[in-house]
Every structure is written in structure tokens, then in C-alpha cells.
Design a protein around this motif. Structure first.
Motif, PDB file in Angstrom:
ATOM      1  N   ASP A 136      -3.826  20.152  -3.130  1.00 36.39           N
ATOM      2  CA  ASP A 136      -3.295  21.130  -4.462  1.00 36.39           C
ATOM      3  C   ASP A 136      -2.268  22.200  -4.046  1.00 36.39           C
ATOM      4  N   ASP A 137      -1.112  22.253  -4.916  1.00 35.06           N
ATOM      5  CA  ASP A 137      -0.110  22.960  -4.576  1.00 35.06           C
ATOM      6  C   ASP A 137      -0.413  24.316  -4.869  1.00 35.06           C
ATOM      7  N   SER A 175       1.871  17.751  -0.939  1.00 35.06           N
ATOM      8  CA  SER A 175       1.667  16.628  -1.056  1.00 35.06           C
ATOM      9  C   SER A 175       2.258  15.636  -0.264  1.00 35.06           C
ATOM     10  N   ASP A 224      -5.426  17.100  -6.753  1.00 36.80           N
ATOM     11  CA  ASP A 224      -4.742  17.558  -7.806  1.00 36.80           C
ATOM     12  C   ASP A 224      -3.824  16.535  -8.368  1.00 36.80           C
ATOM     13  N   MET A 275       1.822  17.355  -8.973  1.00 39.83           N
ATOM     14  CA  MET A 275       2.279  18.255  -7.893  1.00 39.83           C
ATOM     15  C   MET A 275       3.561  17.877  -7.868  1.00 39.83           C
ATOM     16  N   GLY A 282       0.158  13.230  -7.898  1.00 33.84           N
ATOM     17  CA  GLY A 282      -0.945  13.032  -7.674  1.00 33.84           C
ATOM     18  C   GLY A 282      -1.728  11.586  -7.939  1.00 33.84           C
TER      19      GLY A 282
END
Ligand code: ADP
Length: 693
Positions: free
Chosen positions: A15-16, A42, A60, A63, A68
Motif C-alpha cells: 500500500d502506498d 508497487s 491496495d 496505487m 493494484g
């Protein structure tokens, strides 16, 4: 909660947003068995997933750089992460997005940020089922591997088996060759020694010849043992089956051992249960071999006392024997010899095993005899076992399953004239006493037995009357001459015939004691017929007819057939000489040729009654010669063909018979065997003569 000490379950969060990362970390903070790894970029996600091999990826959806959904697809197409459960974490709640996530390969979908309890429950559910799958896969792989290993070792086992079978075949062939190679010169040694022994020799020369003979016989015994043993090992020991006289089989063995027994001054006897059948079906040669081995051993290892063979019917085994069934015979060979230590008993039936090395030095032997007997007894449907006490003696037991004889058994020797006569038996050995008592009661005699000379004297002095006396030559209390002289002084004994039982087979024993009233002598170990003849002769009665021809009778029978035309084909000059000399001694004048082709030519040119054919010969072997003779002469004009061969292995006999031969004699050939073969030929000739007439 995970098991204490187990390695934690790895979870990867991609997840960013660092905030999300931190929130999830907090949610899982108290779950000590879950170990969270966080990936904010990612572009690093796939690499980290590959390296970490997590049990679950929290992914997530929206991204930068890589979307994702695209990442989920990448996980699914990468071999390292193909099976890893992916739970999508997204702010979006619309069904369309959820459907796309599942279509890309996600396993679950959670809206950000979920409740901690729910997140933990889902994380646990997916990671556990993934780990269980992984474990199952590992186990499955291991199973497949061991299956493959098993198949591989099976293949190599098959190869090994094949090699073993080849080696066994090679060994059998080697043994067959060796047996043949050894038998051929042995025929020369034994044959020549036998011929030499029949010539005029001084004592020293006779001693030398006897030594040559006994040594050669011993060597032959060893060769036979090794051959038998290897036949058994290769599963090639096939038993023959035919009707035979059990009593004669036993008496034959006892007679063979008689000289040794007399020399050692021990007693040898046999007790047969009254329900033991006289005729049974089976392999007489192999049964004789077992009895000879066990009784021979017993005699060998006994210096004083006695050896006794006890034959009985095992209880409850013969209920349907009379109706054509079978029964179990139990043989027990008891001796009063050196005995066997308890710790050696169970090893005795293993091949090449002897109680200790000094046994070999003192008594000789290969240690194969018992192993062979053990296997033979098993092949006959029975077993073999030993009881022994060191210093006191041994008993070797064995059983066989005996089939009822299909042909009508001859009646036992009967002697009606003996019926009701009174016999005084003076014999100290209990086994011999009981054997004689049994025979006497069969013949209708009234037998009073005593164990000592003194006892006999006091009975006679007391006025008891007897029709005959049966007297052991070796009594413990009185020297035989003294006893006989005492008897002579008894007026009541005048004219009462005395039969002497002697353990020493010396010629002229009768004459030695004739003046002392001895009318006839029966030699120990006693044979039923012999005892009956001795009793009848002493009482002036006619002896019963002889059932089986003896060597001398065969000779008398042969006198009428001396004109028999005999051909001998053998390539070895030594063997030619042996066979020819034996035949000449029997009064025949054989023609000798050196191979099968010469035999064929001779048979075509001249008439012969009997042809002895060696099997292995140059130019044309014995089989081929036999086939050719059968082809070129009609059966009525064909001579009786006898294989005379050193091939003594299983199947050799069949090969000879298949080639058209009528009979089979193995080398080293003995005069007696040659005589018997001639007798079989003569019987056949007489049969066909009477048919023609
Ligand atoms: P061998 O040819 O050596 O006699 P066997 O297999 O017949 O071979 O016997 C093996 C060994 O068992 C003998 O060497 C001897 O040590 C022991 N043995 C066999 N029979 C007797 C017996 N009646 N009394 C004592 N020892 C015996």
C-alpha cells in the motif's frame, strides 16, 4: 494463536499510503504469530513477494506506477506467488470493482479500513488454509519422490534378480560339469580298486586297496552331498514316488552300518510300532538317505552303548490311511554318544555347520548331511529336530507324510510251522530283545526272554522246556563258550537247537560253535527274514521263500543268460576297461566301441541284447546314438539301451529316457548296479519272450 516456538506466519502489505501501513501494523501488533512486512512501492511488490514467500498478501487497489489489479494478475502468473492468497484492501465499495478484483485472482475483498477483528479473522483464515495447502503439497511431493525411488529400486532389484538367476544357472551348470568331470575319473579309481580287491593280494596290498576304496567312496560322498545341497538350494530337488518296503529300506541301512557297529562294539537296533505299515508310497532313495545319515552320525559319535531307530505312527495322523489317505511316520534315532551342547543345537541344520572345529579333525564330515536331511524331511511333508544332552547322547527325530501304497502289499513272512513252539531268548540289549519278541509273537512263537546267561541257566535247571534257544554271542555275565558248555551238560537240552546272534560278520562262525550245539547263526543287526530262516533252519523246517533277489541270486540267475550279447560304448579307455572287466567277471564277453557312431554301426551289423551307452562321447554322443538306433531298428529287434553316465543331476535321467533309452546307471558304476541293470534287461527279455510264445 500459533504454537509456541513455531515460526511466525508472514504477511505482506502492499500500500502506498504509510498511514494504512501503520494502521494495519497496529491492528496486528498483538498477534505474535503474525509477522507483517510492509511494501509502500508497487514496483517492489512482486520482488518482495517472491523473496518473502508470505502466507498472505494484503493488496491496495489504487496505487501509483503499477495499478493494484495489474499486480494481482502478476502474482497469479508468477510461479512463486501463484497460490499465495491475496486479500484486496480498497476504499471502493462498488460491486463492479469487487468483481474485477476477484476476476484478476483476488481471494477476498475488504473495504479500507476494516475492523481489526474482521481483518485478523480473514488474515488467519486465508493464511492457514494456504499453509495447510503448502504442507499437503510438500507431503505429496515427498510421496511422489519416494514412489519414484521405490520404482527405481524395484528396477534395480529386477536387474539384480536377473543377475542372481543367471548366477544360479551358471552355478548349476558349473556343478553339473564338475560333477561329470569328477565322476568320470572316480569311475576309474573305484572300478579299478574294486577289480584289484578281487585279485590275490597280500595283507599290505589289500590294506592299500581298501584305503584307496574308502577314500574314493568318501570323496564321492562329499561330491554327492554338495550336489544334493545345491539342487535343494536351486529348488530342483524333485522327489520320486513309488511303492516300497519300508522295513527293507531300514534293514538295508542297518546292514550297511553293521561292520562299523561291530568294529566299535556297540549295539544297533530298530523298533517298529505294530501299526507302522510295511509298504508305503514315496521316495525310497531319499528316505534311505536320511536314515543312513542320522543312524550313520549316531554310530560315528557313539563309542559305547547303543544306537536305536524307533519308527512309529504319529497319533491321530493315519485315521484315513486304510481308505487311501496318508499318515505321518515318526522316526527317532537315539544314541548314547557324545551329545551336543545346548547352544549348538539350533545351528546344526545350517549348511556346513559342525559342533566345533575339532569335530572335523576327529570325525571328518562336511557338515552338510543334516542340512540336506532337514530339507528332505520338509520336502516329504515332515520336519526334523534334535534333542540332546552333552555327554549322554542325542535323539534326532524326523517325520514324513507317507502315502498309502496302491498295490496290494505282500503278506509278511509267515511260518506256520513255528506256531506254538517255545523259544528261550537270551539277549542283554533291550532294543534287540523287544524287536525279537515282536517278531516271535508275529510268527506264533511263545518267547520267554531273559537278559543274562545265568538267568537262562537257572530257568533251564528249573526244568523249563524249550523247542529252541536264541542266544546273543556277547553276554555281560558269562563268556559264550562257557555258557554253551554248561548247556551241553543239561540233559533236558539234548537235541534242542541253538541259534547264535552274532554282531561280527565273520565267515565260519557256525563251524566254530557247531560242536557246542549251535545249529545256525543270525547276524546283527537282525533282519526279519534272516532271523526267520535261521530259526527254521535250526528247527529243521523249510525256510520261507525269498522275496527280493540278493546279489548272489542275481548271479545264479545270470548263469542262464551268460549268452547275453552286450555292447559297451565309452570313449574313455579307463572306463572301457572298468566296465569290460566288471562284465567279464560276471561271465560276459562284451564288445567295446569308442563312440556313438561306432555303436550305431555295430548294432546295425550285429545283433545285441544289451547296449551300455556313455552319454558324452565324441563324433556322436549317447543321446544321438540312442535316437538313431531307435530309428533304424524296429522295437522287437532293438537292444535294451542303458545310459552309463557321469551326469547325475536332476533331469539327466529324463533326457536319456527321452532319447529312447530304457534304463539309466550313474558312474562311478558299481558291480552290483551293473548286475541289477542286467537283471532288469533280462526280466524284460523274458517278458517279451513269454508274450511272443
Ligand atoms: P557331518 O558330515 O559333519 O557329520 P552333519 O550335518 O551330518 O555333517 O552333522 C553336523 C554335525 O552335527 C556333526 O559334525 C556333529 O558335530 C553333529 N552331530 C550330528 N549328529 C550327531 C550325533 N548323533 N551326536 C553328536 N553330534 C552329532
Amino acid at each position: 494463536m500459533g504454537e509456541p516456538g513455531a515460526s511466525p506466519t508472514l504477511i505482506l502489505l502492499v500500500d502506498d499510503q504509510a498511514l494504512v501501513g501503520e494502521s494495519v501494523r497496529r491492528m496486528l501488533a498483538r498477534e505474535v504469530d503474525l509477522c507483517l512486512h510492509y511494501c509502500p512501492d508497487s514496483r517492489d511488490a512482486l520482488r518482495m513477494a517472491r523473496e518473502l514467500r508470505p502466507a498472505l498478501i494484503l493488496q491496495d487497489l489504487v496505487m501509483p506506477d503499477i495499478d493494484g489489479l495489474a499486480l494481482v494478475k502478476q502474482y497469479r502468473s508468477d510461479p512463486a506467488t501463484r497460490e499465495t492468497p491475496v486479500v484486496v484492501l480498497s476504499v471502493r465499495e462498488d460491486p463492479q470493482t469487487k468483481r474485477d478484483a476477484f476476476a484478476a485472482g483476488a481471494n477476498d475483498y475488504l473495504v479500507k479500513l476494516p475492523d481489526a477483528m474482521e481483518l485478523i479473522a480473514r488474515v488467519r483464515y486465508h493464511s492457514k488454509s494456504f499453509l495447510a495447502h503448502r504442507q499437503r503439497d510438500v507431503a505429496f511431493r515427498a510421496l511422489r519422490e519416494s514412489q519414484q525411488q521405490l520404482m527405481a529400486s524395484n528396477t534395480s532389484l529386477n536387474v539384480l534378480n536377473q543377475k542372481l538367476a543367471d548366477a544360479t544357472r551358471a552355478k548349476s551348470e558349473f556343478l553339473a560339469n564338475m560333477s561329470h568331470e569328477i565322476r568320470t575319473p572316480m569311475n576309474g579309481v573305484l572300478g579299478m580298486a574294486a577289480l584289484l580287491a578281487d585279485t590275490a593280494l597280500d595283507d599290505e596290498q589289500r590294506d592299500c586297496v581298501d584305503t584307496v576304496r574308502t577314500s574314493a567312496e568318501a570323496l564321492l560322498g562329499i561330491i554327492n552331498d554338495i550336489l544334493d545341497f545345491s539342487k535343494i538350494e536351486a529348488g530342483k530337488m524333485d522327489l520320486e514316488t513309488g511303492p516300497f518296503d519300508l522295513e527293507s529300506c531300514i534293514e538295508d541301512v542297518l546292514e550297511i552300518l553293521a561292520p562299523k557297529v561291530a568294529e566299535k562294539g556297540i549295539d544297533l537296533g530298530c523298533i517298529e510300532g505294530s501299526d507302522v505299515p510295511r509298504f508305503i508310497q514315496g521316495d525310497v532313495t531319499r528316505l534311505r538317505q536320511i536314515i543312513l545319515n542320522l543312524v550313520g552320525n549316531a554310530v560315528k559319535f557313539t563309542a559305547k552303548g547303543e544306537v536305536c531307530l524307533d519308527v512309529s505312527v504319529e497319533q491321530d495322523s493315519g485315521s484315513n490311511f486304510a481308505a487311501g489317505g496318508s499318515l505321518n511316520l515318526h522316526f527317532a534315532v537315539r544314541d548314547t554318544g557324545i551329545g551336543i551342547p545346548a547352544d549348538r543345537l539350533q545351528h546344526l541344520c545350517k549348511p556346513f555347520s559342525q559342533v566345533d572345529r575339532s569335530t572335523t579333525r576327529e570325525y571328518g564330515g562336511t557338515g552338510l548331511g543334516l542340512a540336506i536331511c532337514h530339507r528332505l524331511a520338509e520336502l516329504m511333508g515332515g520336519r526334523l529336530w534334535v534333542e540332546s544332552e552333552l555327554g549322554l547322547g542325542s535323539t534326532f527325530h524326523f517325520t514324513i507324510c507317507a502315502q498309502r501304497c496302491v498295490q496290494d502289499p505282500e503278506p509278511r513272512y509267515s511260518a506256520p510251522a513255528l506256531n506254538g513252539r517255545r523259544l528261550l531268548l537270551v539277549e542283554d540289549n533291550a532294543t534287540a530283545r523287544s524287536w525279537i519278541e515282536n517278531r516271535a509273537s508275529e510268527w506264533g512263537l511263545i518267547c520267554i526272554s531273559v537278559a543274562a546267561g545265568g538267568e537262562a541257566l537257572s530257568r533251564l535247571l528249573g526244568g523249563e522246556r524249550f523247542d529252541a534257544l536264541l542266544l546273543d554271542q556277547q553276554l555281560p555275565d558269562i563268556e559264550i563258550r562257557k555258557l554253551l558248555e554248561a548247556f551241553r551238560r543239561l540233559p533236558g537240552l539234548t537235541g534242542v537247537p541253538i541259534v547264535l546272534l552274532s554282531a561280527v560278520r565273520t565267515r565260519g562262525v557256525e563251524n566254530d560253535f557247531e560242536t557246542l550245539g549251535v545249529r545256525s547263526v543270525a547276524f546283527k543287526p537282525l533282519r526279519r527274514r534272516q532271523l526267520l530262516t535261521a530259526l527254521c533252519r535250526a528247527l529243521g523246517l523249510e525256510a520261507p521263500e525269498r522275496r527280493l533277489a540278493s546279489g548272489s541270486e542275481i548271479n545264479r540267475g545270470l548263469a542262464s543268460v551268460r549268452s547275453l550279447r552286450i555292447l559297451v560304448a565309452d570313449d574313455s579307455p579307463v572306463n572301457q576297461k572298468v566296465t569290460a572287466s566288471m562284465l567279464k567277471r560276471m561271465g560276459f564277453t562284451p564288445k567295446i566301441v569308442g563312440n556313438g557312431a561306432e555303436a550305431l554301426a555295430a548294432v546295425r551289423a550285429e545283433e545285441f541284447d544289451l547296449v551300455f551307452l556313455d552319454v558324452q562321447m565324441p563324433v556322436m554322443d549317447g543321446y544321438e546314438a540312442s535316437r538313431q538306433i531307435c530309428l533304424s531298428l524296429p522295437k522287437a529287434r532293438r537292444p535294451w539301451l542303458v545310459a552309463l553316465t557321469a551326469n547325475a543331476l536332476q533331469g539327466d535321467r529324463e533326457l536319456c529316457l527321452d532319447a529312447g533309452m530304457d534304463d539309466y546307471v550313474t558312474k562311478p558304476v558299481r558291480p552290483r548296479e551293473l548286475e541289477e541293470a542286467i537283471c532288469r534287461c533280462v526280466t524284460r527279455l523274458k517278458d517279451s519272450d513269454s508274450k511272443a510264445a
